[in-house]
Design a protein around this motif. Structure first.
Motif, PDB file in Angstrom:
ATOM      1  N   GLU A  42      62.172  13.899  98.671  1.00  0.00           N
ATOM      2  CA  GLU A  42      62.231  14.973  97.669  1.00  0.00           C
ATOM      3  C   GLU A  42      63.478  14.869  96.799  1.00  0.00           C
ATOM      4  O   GLU A  42      63.413  15.036  95.579  1.00  0.00           O
ATOM      5  CB  GLU A  42      62.192  16.346  98.359  1.00  0.00           C
ATOM      6  N   HIS A  46      68.575  19.500  96.760  1.00  0.00           N
ATOM      7  CA  HIS A  46      68.960  18.582  97.852  1.00  0.00           C
ATOM      8  C   HIS A  46      69.853  17.438  97.346  1.00  0.00           C
ATOM      9  O   HIS A  46      70.430  17.543  96.280  1.00  0.00           O
ATOM     10  CB  HIS A  46      67.714  18.069  98.582  1.00  0.00           C
ATOM     11  N   HIS A  63      62.524  21.473  92.520  1.00  0.00           N
ATOM     12  CA  HIS A  63      62.206  21.097  93.905  1.00  0.00           C
ATOM     13  C   HIS A  63      60.804  20.544  94.006  1.00  0.00           C
ATOM     14  O   HIS A  63      59.971  20.735  93.121  1.00  0.00           O
ATOM     15  CB  HIS A  63      62.320  22.318  94.829  1.00  0.00           C
ATOM     16  N   THR A  64      60.563  19.855  95.127  1.00  0.00           N
ATOM     17  CA  THR A  64      59.215  19.384  95.449  1.00  0.00           C
ATOM     18  C   THR A  64      58.880  19.985  96.810  1.00  0.00           C
ATOM     19  O   THR A  64      59.706  19.938  97.727  1.00  0.00           O
ATOM     20  CB  THR A  64      59.183  17.847  95.496  1.00  0.00           C
ATOM     21  N   ASP A 105      62.804  24.855 101.895  1.00  0.00           N
ATOM     22  CA  ASP A 105      63.941  25.196 101.071  1.00  0.00           C
ATOM     23  C   ASP A 105      64.795  26.314 101.623  1.00  0.00           C
ATOM     24  O   ASP A 105      64.870  26.493 102.824  1.00  0.00           O
ATOM     25  CB  ASP A 105      63.493  25.443  99.636  1.00  0.00           C
TER      26      ASP A 105
HETATM   27 ZN    ZN Z   1      63.465  21.579  98.134  1.00  0.00          ZN
END
Ligand code: ZN
Length: 372
Positions: free
Chosen positions: A170, A155, A228-229, A266
Motif C-alpha cells: 500500500e 504509511h 490510502h489503499t 488504517d
Molecule cells: Zn492505509
C-alpha cells in the motif's frame, strides 16, 4: 381510449403536476443541492437562519425582536424563539425535538425538525433561485495569499500499510499516486503561484500520524488530502470499491495524542475524548462542512473514472482527519486484498487515472471556493 390518446393524457397531466412536485419544499434536498454548510451540535445538524431564509426566498420578509424571529413566507407566518422548541406556523403550534440555538450571534435552526414541519410548504422562489449559493464565512483565503495543499501518501518506511495477495504494498501505491497527483495539479494550475502543493513524504520513509498532523499545522495548510489503499480485516478477495472519508468532528489539542498501534484498517481513533476539547465553534464546524464538500467532489470524480463500486463519502474519526484543524479528507482508492484490484494497481495507467481523478476533485473544490 387508444394508446396515443392515453400517452397524450399522461403527458399533459405530467406537465400540469410537475411544477407542484418541484416546488414542494425539501430542506434536506436544498441543503445538499446548494451545498449549504451545516453545523453539528450534540449530534444534531443545524443551518444558519440566513441559510433558511435563502431556501425560503424570504431574505426580505423577516424580522427579529430580541430572541424572537418572524418570517413572512408567501401568505404564511412562521415564528420561533431562540432556546425554544415551539414553532408557530400561522396560529398553529409545532414542536421541535431540539431548540433553536444562538451561537456567537448566529441563529441556528435544527435541520431535521424544520424539514419535517415545512415539508408541506411550497416554495415559489425555487425557480428563480440563484444557481449556486456560497456562504462567505469560509475557510478559503483571500486571493492575495497562497492556498496551501498538503498531500499525504499514507504509511511508508517500516509501515507498509496493506499488502496485496501478490505482494504489492500500500505504501508504494499511495506514494506513486500522490506524486502523480501533484504533477497533474502543477500542470493544470500552470503559472498559478497562489496555490502551493506540499507532500508529507516524497520517499519511502516512516512518518507518524502526529507528525503528519503537526506538519499540516506548521505549514498552515488549507487542505489536508490523505491517500490510502484499503484492505478488509479478513483480506476478503471480493472486497471492492472506493470511498472518501471526512471527520464529523475536529479536536484541538495542545499535545497531540500518540498514534494508535497499527491497524489493518488504517488509523481509526477509538475512545476517550474526555481529555480533549471538542470544538463546537463555528469556524471548526465549518472545517467539517468544507471537508464533506471536498470529499463529495473527489468521490464524484473517482466515480466518473473507476469501474469499481462507489462506496460513497463517509464520516470517520481517522487520526489525521480528526486532529487537523483544516478541511481534511482521506480517500481509499480500492481494496488491495482483492487480487484483481491489485493487478490493476500495478498498471501505471490505472494509477495515473486515479491520480487525475483525485486532482480533478480537488480542483473542483478550489473553483467552488473561488481559489482559482
Ligand atoms: Zn492505509
Amino acid at each position: 381510449m387508444n394508446i396515443k390518446k392515453k400517452i397524450r393524457l399522461i403527458v399533459s397531466l405530467t406537465i400540469i403536476f410537475i411544477p407542484f412536485f418541484c416546488f414542494a419544499l425539501n430542506i434536506r434536498e436544498e441543503i445538499k443541492e446548494r451545498k449549504i454548510p451545516t453545523y453539528l451540535i450534540e449530534n444534531n445538524s443545524y443551518i444558519s437562519l440566513k441559510s433558511l431564509l435563502k431556501i425560503l426566498g424570504a431574505e426580505d420578509s423577516w424580522g427579529r425582536v430580541e430572541d424572537r424571529v418572524f418570517i413572512k413566507h408567501q401568505d404564511m407566518e412562521i415564528k420561533f424563539k431562540v432556546n425554544s422548541t415551539q414553532v408557530f406556523i400561522d396560529k398553529k403550534v409545532e414542536y421541535l425535538a431540539v431548540p433553536v440555538k444562538e451561537v456567537e450571534g448566529e441563529i441556528l435552526i435544527p435541520v431535521d425538525d424544520f424539514s419535517n414541519i415545512l415539508s408541506g410548504v411550497s416554495v415559489a422562489s425555487r425557480i428563480s433561485k440563484e444557481p449556486s449559493f456560497k456562504e462567505e464565512k469560509i475557510v478559503a483565503k483571500s486571493k492575495n495569499k497562497s492556498f496551501i495543499i498538503l498531500i499525504d501518501p499514507g504509511h511508508g518506511g517500516s509501515d507498509n500499510g496493506a499488502t496485496g495477495y501478490y505482494g504489492l504494498k500500500e505504501k508504494d501505491v499511495n506514494l506513486d499516486i500522490a506524486k502523480r497527483m501533484k504533477e497533474y495539479l502543477k500542470k493544470e494550475l500552470k503559472g498559478n503561484t497562489g496555490v502551493k502543493i506540499y507532500m508529507t513524504r516524497e520517499e519511502d520513509v516512516y512518518i507518524s500520524l502526529p507528525e503528519r498532523v503537526q506538519m499540516a499545522k506548521d505549514i498552515n495548510a488549507d487542505v489536508f488530502f490523505s491517500i490510502h489503499t484499503n484492505s478488509s480485516l479478513t483480506m476478503r478477495p471480493d472486497a471492492d470499491g472506493f470511498e472518501t472519508y471526512y471527520s464529523g468532528i475536529k479536536e484541538e489539542l495542545v499535545f497531540l495524542p500518540s498514534s494508535p498501534p497499527g491497524e489493518v484498517l488504517d488509523e481509526e481513533v477509538k475512545g476517550d475524548t474526555s481529555l480533549s476539547r471538542i470544538l463546537e465553534d463555528l469556524n471548526t464546524t465549518s472545517a467539517v462542512d468544507e471537508s464533506r464538500i471536498l470529499a463529495d467532489f473527489v468521490q464524484e470524480r473517482l466515480a466518473e473514472r473507476l469501474l469499481t463500486p462507489d462506496r460513497g463519502t463517509k464520516r470517520r474519526g481517522f487520526y489525521v482527519l480528526r486532529y487537523t484543524p483544516m478541511p481534511a479528507i482521506l480517500t481509499e482508492i480500492g481494496f488491495l486484498c482483492n487480487p484483481n484490484v491489485e493487478l490493476n494497481l500495478r498498471d501505471a495507467e490505472v494509477r495515473q487515472a486515479i491520480a487525475e481523478s483525485l486532482a480533478k476533485g480537488l480542483l473542483d473544490y478550489l473553483k467552488f471556493r473561488d481559489v482559482i
